[in-house]
Design an enzyme around this catalytic site. Structure first.
Site, PDB file in Angstrom:
ATOM      1  N   ARG A   1       0.893  12.046  -9.552  1.00  0.00           N
ATOM      2  CA  ARG A   1       1.399  10.695  -9.255  1.00  0.00           C
ATOM      3  C   ARG A   1       2.801  10.508  -9.810  1.00  0.00           C
ATOM      4  O   ARG A   1       3.558   9.681  -9.334  1.00  0.00           O
ATOM      5  CB  ARG A   1       0.485   9.623  -9.869  1.00  0.00           C
TER       6      ARG A   1
ATOM      7  N   ASP B   1      -3.447   5.834   6.546  1.00  0.00           N
ATOM      8  CA  ASP B   1      -3.906   7.105   7.100  1.00  0.00           C
ATOM      9  C   ASP B   1      -4.847   6.779   8.268  1.00  0.00           C
ATOM     10  O   ASP B   1      -4.390   6.523   9.384  1.00  0.00           O
ATOM     11  CB  ASP B   1      -4.576   7.879   5.966  1.00  0.00           C
TER      12      ASP B   1
ATOM     13  N   LYS C   1       0.871   7.534   8.463  1.00  0.00           N
ATOM     14  CA  LYS C   1       0.494   8.774   9.176  1.00  0.00           C
ATOM     15  C   LYS C   1      -0.243   8.374  10.445  1.00  0.00           C
ATOM     16  O   LYS C   1      -1.468   8.402  10.481  1.00  0.00           O
ATOM     17  CB  LYS C   1      -0.455   9.603   8.305  1.00  0.00           C
TER      18      LYS C   1
ATOM     19  N   PHE D   1      -0.732  16.259   3.777  1.00  0.00           N
ATOM     20  CA  PHE D   1      -1.245  15.584   2.589  1.00  0.00           C
ATOM     21  C   PHE D   1      -0.127  15.577   1.563  1.00  0.00           C
ATOM     22  O   PHE D   1       0.389  16.627   1.178  1.00  0.00           O
ATOM     23  CB  PHE D   1      -2.492  16.263   2.031  1.00  0.00           C
TER      24      PHE D   1
ATOM     25  N   GLU E   1       0.843  -1.192   0.000  1.00  0.00           N
ATOM     26  CA  GLU E   1       0.000   0.000   0.000  1.00  0.00           C
ATOM     27  C   GLU E   1       0.878   1.241   0.000  1.00  0.00           C
ATOM     28  O   GLU E   1       2.017   1.206   0.490  1.00  0.00           O
ATOM     29  CB  GLU E   1      -0.910  -0.061   1.252  1.00  0.00           C
ATOM     30  N   ASP E   2       0.360   2.340  -0.536  1.00  0.00           N
ATOM     31  CA  ASP E   2       1.152   3.579  -0.562  1.00  0.00           C
ATOM     32  C   ASP E   2       1.239   4.237   0.809  1.00  0.00           C
ATOM     33  O   ASP E   2       2.308   4.632   1.252  1.00  0.00           O
ATOM     34  CB  ASP E   2       0.599   4.576  -1.601  1.00  0.00           C
TER      35      ASP E   2
HETATM   36  P1  IMP Z   1      -7.029   5.168   4.948  1.00  0.00           P
HETATM   37  O1  IMP Z   1      -8.102   4.188   4.602  1.00  0.00           O
HETATM   38  O2  IMP Z   1      -7.601   6.399   5.618  1.00  0.00           O
HETATM   39  O3  IMP Z   1      -5.883   4.581   5.705  1.00  0.00           O
HETATM   40  O4  IMP Z   1      -6.509   5.765   3.582  1.00  0.00           O
HETATM   41  C1  IMP Z   1      -5.665   5.114   2.732  1.00  0.00           C
HETATM   42  C2  IMP Z   1      -5.719   5.739   1.357  1.00  0.00           C
HETATM   43  O5  IMP Z   1      -6.002   7.141   1.413  1.00  0.00           O
HETATM   44  C3  IMP Z   1      -4.384   5.640   0.678  1.00  0.00           C
HETATM   45  O6  IMP Z   1      -4.264   4.436  -0.021  1.00  0.00           O
HETATM   46  C4  IMP Z   1      -4.400   6.834  -0.239  1.00  0.00           C
HETATM   47  O7  IMP Z   1      -5.021   6.507  -1.464  1.00  0.00           O
HETATM   48  C5  IMP Z   1      -5.254   7.858   0.476  1.00  0.00           C
HETATM   49  N1  IMP Z   1      -4.429   8.837   1.186  1.00  0.00           N
HETATM   50  C6  IMP Z   1      -4.302   8.988   2.521  1.00  0.00           C
HETATM   51  N2  IMP Z   1      -3.452   9.988   2.828  1.00  0.00           N
HETATM   52  C7  IMP Z   1      -3.011  10.470   1.636  1.00  0.00           C
HETATM   53  C8  IMP Z   1      -2.073  11.511   1.282  1.00  0.00           C
HETATM   54  O8  IMP Z   1      -1.451  12.202   2.108  1.00  0.00           O
HETATM   55  N3  IMP Z   1      -1.876  11.694  -0.050  1.00  0.00           N
HETATM   56  C9  IMP Z   1      -2.511  10.964  -1.020  1.00  0.00           C
HETATM   57  N4  IMP Z   1      -3.381   9.987  -0.713  1.00  0.00           N
HETATM   58  C10 IMP Z   1      -3.631   9.747   0.592  1.00  0.00           C
END
Ligand code: IMP
Length: 179
Positions: A164, A102, A130, A151, A98-99
């Site tokens: 990207r 969050d 994060k 972000f 995963e990238d």
């Molecule tokens: P989560 O479900 O809140 O953990 O979010 C995960 C997804 O949110 C990641 O796979 C990203 O696609 C997107 N995301 C969360 N933070 C960022 C950021 O700082 N930049 C770009 N995408 C983000």
């Protein structure tokens, strides 16, 4: 150009070095085993392509696509599968790539779902974490960098499908992205 509006948080060289270290850990941990590397589209596509080229163990790859933030920089809290795996994972070693983690909603949903398919092992590898925004307690087995609540875009990460392709990971200035 973008350098006026974007501040570099992690340079291309820093990312490259850390990706090599992560791959070395994975190579050591899965020595003598086979591995299915599952990339989460779209954000992980660049990280995943760099990571797998550093792996020396036998691997195959597959992808999942989950619903994303859409036009917002903040999570809607809703997770949906847009594309499922093509490969059965029962009895296999699986790493989800995963990238960024969050809130943790996306990864916890994926991990729960994949566990029901009885893999031999299931681990998570994320480039960025994060932790300050976590809503669900989930930790990755392999993590590139822990970052503050910025972000970020670049190296696969987007804002509204843009940026990207930046080689560095950059902080999007607040005035450019507030909802
Ligand atoms: P989560 O479900 O809140 O953990 O979010 C995960 C997804 O949110 C990641 O796979 C990203 O696609 C997107 N995301 C969360 N933070 C960022 C950021 O700082 N930049 C770009 N995408 C983000």
């Amino acid at each position: 150009m973008h350098k006026k509006r974007y501040k570099i948080l992690l340079s291309e060289a820093e990312i490259r070095d850390r990706v090599q270290e992560l791959a070395q850990d994975i190579n050591a941990d899965y020595s003598g085993e086979e591995l299915l590397v599952v990339g989460i589209l779209k954000g992980a596509f660049i990280f995943m392509s760099d990571l797998v080229r550093e792996l020396t163990i036998p691997i195959s790859v597959d992808f999942m696509d989950m619903s994303s933030y859409g036009a917002s920089t903040r999570s809607s809290g809703e997770v949906r599968i847009l594309k499922d795996l093509e490969t059965p994972i029962e009895g296999k070693n699986v790493i989800v790539v995963e990238d960024i983690v969050d809130t943790g909603l996306t990864l916890s949903y994926i991990a729960e779902l994949l566990h029901t398919r009885n893999p031999k092992s299931l681990r998570i590898c994320t480039l960025l974490d994060k932790p300050s925004r976590r809503k669900i307690d989930i930790t990755s087995d392999y993590c590139g960098f822990t970052i503050p609540d910025y972000f970020v875009v670049g190296y696969g990460l987007d804002y509204n499908e843009k940026h990207r392709n930046y080689r560095d990971i950059c902080i999007l200035e607040p005035t450019e992205h507030e909802d």
